[in-house]
Design a protein around this motif. Structure first.
Motif, short mmCIF file in Angstrom:
data_model
loop_
_atom_site.label_atom_id
_atom_site.label_comp_id
_atom_site.label_asym_id
_atom_site.label_seq_id
_atom_site.Cartn_x
_atom_site.Cartn_y
_atom_site.Cartn_z
N SER A 1 0.94 -1.31 0.03
CA SER A 1 0.06 -0.02 0.18
C SER A 1 0.77 1.35 -0.11
CB SER A 1 -0.94 -0.04 1.31
OG SER A 1 0.01 -0.21 2.42
N ILE A 2 0.39 2.33 -0.87
CA ILE A 2 1.07 3.56 -0.63
C ILE A 2 0.11 4.79 -0.39
CG2 ILE A 2 2.23 5.19 -2.34
CD1 ILE A 2 3.27 2.70 -4.03
N ALA A 3 0.59 5.59 0.39
CA ALA A 3 -0.29 6.78 0.57
C ALA A 3 0.49 7.82 -0.11
CB ALA A 3 -0.47 7.02 2.30
N VAL A 4 0.01 8.95 -0.66
CA VAL A 4 0.60 10.09 -1.27
C VAL A 4 0.10 11.27 -0.78
CG1 VAL A 4 1.08 11.18 -3.47
CG2 VAL A 4 0.92 8.83 -3.60
N MET A 5 1.06 11.98 0.05
CA MET A 5 0.56 13.31 0.83
C MET A 5 0.72 14.25 -0.24
SD MET A 5 2.02 12.65 4.54
CE MET A 5 1.15 13.79 5.28
N GLY A 6 -0.14 15.21 -0.59
CA GLY A 6 -0.10 16.25 -1.52
C GLY A 6 -0.43 15.65 -2.93
N ALA A 7 -1.42 14.55 -2.87
CA ALA A 7 -1.89 14.10 -4.18
C ALA A 7 -2.65 15.19 -4.78
CB ALA A 7 -2.49 12.77 -4.18
N LYS A 8 -2.96 15.57 -5.90
CA LYS A 8 -3.81 16.43 -6.68
C LYS A 8 -4.29 16.13 -7.85
CE LYS A 8 0.40 18.51 -8.40
NZ LYS A 8 1.11 19.89 -8.49
N ARG A 9 -5.33 16.69 -8.07
CA ARG A 9 -6.01 16.24 -9.34
C ARG A 9 -5.26 17.12 -10.39
NH1 ARG A 9 -12.46 17.49 -8.16
NH2 ARG A 9 -12.91 15.27 -7.48
N SER A 10 -4.64 16.12 -11.53
CA SER A 10 -3.84 16.83 -12.23
C SER A 10 -4.67 17.52 -13.67
CB SER A 10 -2.80 15.70 -13.14
OG SER A 10 -3.47 14.75 -13.79
#
Lengths: 734, 734
Positions: B265-274
């Motif tokens: 599992s991976i969490a991405v802090m700061g993920a955004k809609r590209s």
């Protein structure tokens, strides 16, 4: 020819070596400071002389047949009393035996810093001056520099600065800096001595001591003469004679080459009917000449067929309606001597021998055959390009003897010992850099026309703006040096010198010469001539392109704009190794840049790492303008990662063209005439991108901006430009 | 930690320098031969001691505060009488003043050959041993070699052989060869002393005299200790401790990295809609991860939107349904400390910080921020890749944080400080050499995971057959050396070390260290570790390809077959410079070749220049077979001039494919398993030929034959292969 009284005496006595005392006297006449010394023949006079000089003294055996004095115990250093001097005298006299002719008494010269200076006569380059570390380290360390005579003061100074141990010549551990002027005069003196006396084969001064107060003194010296008239490693012509000979020779050869390059008529001996467009066709010279559209009168010589490609054939030269301006011989090697004889009889003076099978085979039969045709050419006054060569290519007069060359004429001349390299260079230069050639001469075995002849012609050829050369060896290295040194301030000469051990079999008998080696002499050659050295055929074309398109630079500061990160670190290394600077930007400049460059994701240092500029070209222009005015940069590189730009543009390959057009137009304006090159990286096999690389290249080259694959190549090219610019500057100020 | 009695005494007295007598006594305990000497305190005992030793003698001042003895007139050499000794004693005593503690009486050691040996403590590499030219020339000539401790006898021997002046160690001008064994023991002794006493910062032995009979003797020596606990240029850990620490650490870090490279599992802090497929998209990590087809559980963290690309978003780590195996942080730099704190709180241990804006900015704010997150990571026991880095690429588990990388998995791992270089290497290797990567780690500022950690993991990674590295600096150079030396016999490690002046700000205060310079230490590193040094990113990929495809070579002899002429001369030079041999063919072999190679137009020497073979492939096969059996060649290069072949084939581009298939199949069989590479030149912009270059590449690479542009590259690759093969051989025999 000058004959010195010592040299005359030595020769008369059947010797080839001057004694230490004779050597030093001759050297001192050329301004070289030698230790004071006295010849004594008795113990008492040795003792008296020592007292007069003051202890400590040195005593050495003297005699025309004394060599290896140290090993034979004939040198006694640091004698501190009358007793020691008397005992040393007796010891030396006894050890030398019948070779003893006396002793030398000298003061002991203090000085830790021992250098060596010398001269030897190189078979290709004539008198060559040496300077380096002396004493026991001389041969072990080989920290030596060479220059070909005559030496300018700048040459001599360059020799000192070039040594790894040059620090020893400055103030050192409480001792004064060496007297630079005396050292320069010493090296120039050696050069003059070598030019004045062709009989002098070698001079060894070792040690040349730098005293604690900086004074320079030759403490031991040896001069060796040529063995006799059979000694091949010997140049008999003096320097001023050489210069006069050049003038006359060059004038004649220019006319000859002009006729060969623009012939009104050509005869081809050995012309044949080609079998069509296949491999054998490539070697068919007649096909090449006619296929390239030669507009003059073309005469195939072949007794066996009536016509070739619509041209009437002739059985021999004698049957021709005129004396052709150029005869091309492409017969089997064994038929070449008779063919040449028929040229002599028919008064055909200008010949290109395409045939191979001569000296280049390394076999006796071939060598003998070459000697034979050399004799025929000399006796008959023939001018011969070749044998074993591709010949000529002069697109402006529609003449070629090369296989399928580009048709385009251009500013670059090429002089090459190798035909294959001539063919490749021509194609590479044209395909990659859009440049045509003015003239190409491929001269192979150089029977009686060498690169120096073609250079003499190209020096005054208006079509030629840049001269490129591929060289393996040269007959007269001194002439090559003279001629290139004269051309360089007017047109750059770029040379790929191949062959680490070249044909000029260097005299290994010479002590000084054995340290020269091929590489060191050619290093000296490049420094003195101003020719630009390159390492490969590709680099030859790249450098020709740079020097054709770019103006001279005022300095070695470079500013780089492009995609960065790890590449920035690597390119800094590359610049350092290439002797260029990447000046840091001032805080003030960085502030100004940050007015229109966002801080996030961009690094405003040198190289500038700011990807977004390639998608906001107006900012790229402003950046270049600001850098050009405020960064201290003398030259510019723009670095493009094409795959990345392609991806970032949303896979719009035509955007690459947009960037190229902007840089070629607005970008270039913004750097105010300073040299600019564009470097690109392109890794992927995308045919769309590949096609646009070619389009970008055309755009850049039309705008006079060299376009190179790889930042390293771009950096290297600017360093070549800087070297050339500096040489020309030095040349003008002399 | 060992404390020597002298070192203890010196430290107690508040000194940092051992006296000459103390220094020599300590050195002699490590098997280093020192001149016999006696401490005297009165004129009479000086006189008596001198008589006992026998004239001539040397007298030196002795004292804890005496330095620059020569400059201060405290060294009197070559004293030949009682009077001279007495006068020297008085003179020294007077000059030394209150610093005087006595005098040393030594015999005068004869010997022209002066060397220097020493030790200094490098901030990156710990104790480093030096050997080189001594006497007045030491600093001026800088003919010195370095090795990182511990030294093997082979390392010590290598230092001697590496010097330009190594000739002075052989029999020289009537003097015996130096006692090699004693010299080796001296250098190993210095290494052991450095490892045993971390307080020793520097040892200088100069001169180390080679006597006329070959005996070796340290005549002057100086040992300097660390200034105190604040002296940063200081490694406190002993060698055996280091090795034990490695074992435990490497075991732990392997498990951590395995989890990060294969996260469930991976969490991405700061993920955004590209914003779609444009330039901003390239920097969107969440997009990269999801776009590459990551099959595990992917959690975008973003409090402002509900979902991204069909993935439900979470406001923070605490809201996640599980503890993710990997947290990727791509927030603004100033938000990173809080993000890291939330990782600590949430027990998320494995972090990749993509964000930049830290130490790499060179600005105070960024440096402070990095110190802050370093502290958080240390206290919280976090494992951090980054910050300021591209992160991970593991195509076999469909995970990437790189922009648009190739999907293919393969045998080459890449460890890189630069993200841009990681991206480029991956693409270049795949596009030009058809090779995929096993794992890529781009670790940027190396907060607490450095290249040594990734190497420890890759050492035992079955997918990885070859390791490539891009390095600017390293925290623990000694560990890097240990780990690579262990990997190399199993998997080649190829390194592009950039940054001529790296981050490990070398202690310029050290006399010996100042001669090391960055380049010389890294030279030693490459020699000792067996890592293969390359000069560019392109060369990194080229070399990885060569070492993946080619078997080890048994020797350095190369046979070249291809289109020749001028290229033959140039390639001979290239081989010489690269340390490869082009063995001449025997007459017998030439005769055999001439049975099926026509003499006309072909040269049967090495390189073979026989164009027609590419149009009579069966002859090419026979030639290779014969060369493989009879020429002594260990390796082969086939050189193809594609433009020429294309023209000569009658413009049949598909014929290029025919040649490739023949070489890949029959050609390869005929060389009986010896390494073979194919070099090509292709200059013209013919799209048909360009397309066939790609096809040929595929054919060659599928057959395990590296295919390089340019003969120089091919030659260079074989020389890298030879170097690697030799290192592995030496390693096995140890």
């Amino acid at each position: 020819m000058k004959k010195n009284v010592f040299i005359q005496k030595v020769t008369n006595e059947g010797r080839i070596t001057l004694t230490e005392a004779e050597s030093k006297k001759l050297l001192s006449r050329y301004g070289i400071p030698v230790v004071e010394e006295f010849i004594v023949h008795s113990e008492n006079s040795a003792s008296n002389q020592a007292k007069e000089i003051g202890f400590p003294v040195v005593l050495k055996g003297l005699g025309a047949n004394l060599s290896h004095k140290t090993e034979r115990g004939l040198v006694k250093l640091d004698l501190r009393s009358d007793d020691q001097v008397r005992s040393a005298f007796q010891h030396i006299k006894k050890s030398a035996g019948t070779d003893w002719e006396g002793c030398l008494v000298q003061p002991l010269i203090e000085g830790k810093r021992e250098f060596a200076a010398g001269l030897y006569r190189d078979p290709q380059f004539g008198p060559v001056v040496m300077f380096g570390v002396g004493g026991v380290f001389t041969e072990a360390i080989q920290d030596v520099a060479f220059r070909i005579a005559p030496l300018s003061p700048e040459d001599a100074a360059g020799m000192m600065d070039e040594l790894s141990s040059h620090k020893l010549l400055s103030a050192f551990r409480g001792e004064a800096a060496a007297d630079r002027e005396v050292l320069i005069n010493t090296l120039i003196g050696l050069s003059e001595l070598g030019l004045a006396y062709p009989d002098v084969m070698e001079v060894d001064i070792n040690p040349l001591i730098i005293q604690p107060d900086g004074r320079v003194l030759a403490v031991d010296a040896l001069i060796i003469l040529k063995k006799g008239p059979d000694d091949l490693s010997y140049t008999s012509v003096g320097y001023s004679e050489e210069k006069n000979q050049d003038l006359e020779h060059d004038d004649n050869i220019r006319k000859v080459i002009h006729t060969m390059a623009h012939p009104g008529s050509i005869a081809v001996m050995g012309a044949k009917r080609s079998r069509g467009n296949d491999i054998s066709d490539l070697g068919d010279i007649f096909h090449r000449v006619s296929n390239f559209g030669y507009p003059g009168r073309l005469y195939p010589i072949n007794p066996n067929v009536k016509d070739i490609r619509g041209h009437k054939t002739y059985p021999d030269l004698a049957s021709l309606p005129e004396i052709p301006d150029l005869v091309i011989i492409c017969l089997q090697a064994k038929l070449v001597p008779d063919a040449l004889r028929s040229c002599v009889v028919g008064n055909c003076k200008n010949i290109h021998i395409f045939s191979s099978g001569f000296k280049e085979t390394g076999e006796e039969a071939g060598i003998t055959l070459q000697t034979e045709i050399e004799q025929i050419a000399r006796d008959g006054g023939l001018h011969v390009i070749g044998p074993n060569c591709m010949g000529l290519h002069v697109p402006s007069s529609n003449i070629t003897t090369m296989p399928y060359p580009p048709k385009e004429s251009g500013p670059v001349a090429f002089v090459s010992q190798s035909g294959g390299n001539a063919r490749d260079f021509n194609r590479y230069l044209h395909a990659r850099f859009g440049l045509g050639t003015s003239k190409i001469f491929s001269y192979g075995n150089a029977l009686n026309m060498d690169c120096t002849d073609f250079l003499a012609y190209l020096a005054t050829d208006d079509q030629t703006r840049v001269i490129a050369m591929y060289l393996e060896g040269v007959k007269d290295g001194r002439k090559l040096l003279r001629i290139i040194r004269n051309i360089v301030p007017v047109k750059p000469v770029i040379m790929f010198k191949a062959g680490l051990t070249d044909s000029g079999a260097r005299a290994v008998a010479s002590h000084t010469g054995s340290m020269a080696g091929n590489q060191k002499i050619w290093d000296a050659f490049f420094k003195q001539s101003g020719a630009i050295a390159v390492d490969s055929m590709e680099q030859l074309a790249e450098t020709a392109t740079a020097l054709y398109y770019l103006e001279k630079t005022k300095g070695r500061n470079v500013a780089i704009v492009g995609t960065g990160g790890g590449m920035s670190v690597a390119v800094s290394d590359t610049c350092t190794k290439a002797g260029l600077n990447l000046p840091a930007f001032s805080d003030e400049l960085a502030q100004k840049l940050y007015e229109f460059v966002p801080r996030s994701g961009n690094m405003v240092c040198n190289p500038i790492d700011a990807h977004f500029m390639f998608f906001n070209l107006e900012i790229l222009g402003r950046t270049l303008n600001l850098l050009s005015r405020n960064s201290g940069a003398d030259m510019f590189i723009i670095s493009l990662q094409l795959d990345w730009i392609f991806t970032a543009s949303g896979l719009q390959a035509q955007y690459l063209e947009t960037i190229a057009r902007y840089i070629a137009d607005e970008g270039r304006k913004n750097i105010h005439g300073k040299p600019l090159v564009v470097a690109f990286r392109q890794y992927e096999d995308n045919p769309e991108v590949l096609r646009h690389v070619v389009m970008m290249r055309d755009i850049f080259l039309k705008a006079g901006i060299p376009f190179y694959e790889g930042l390293s190549t771009a950096v290297l090219m600017l360093s070549k430009l800087a070297g050339y610019s500096e040489f020309c500057k030095g040349f003008k100020s002399r």
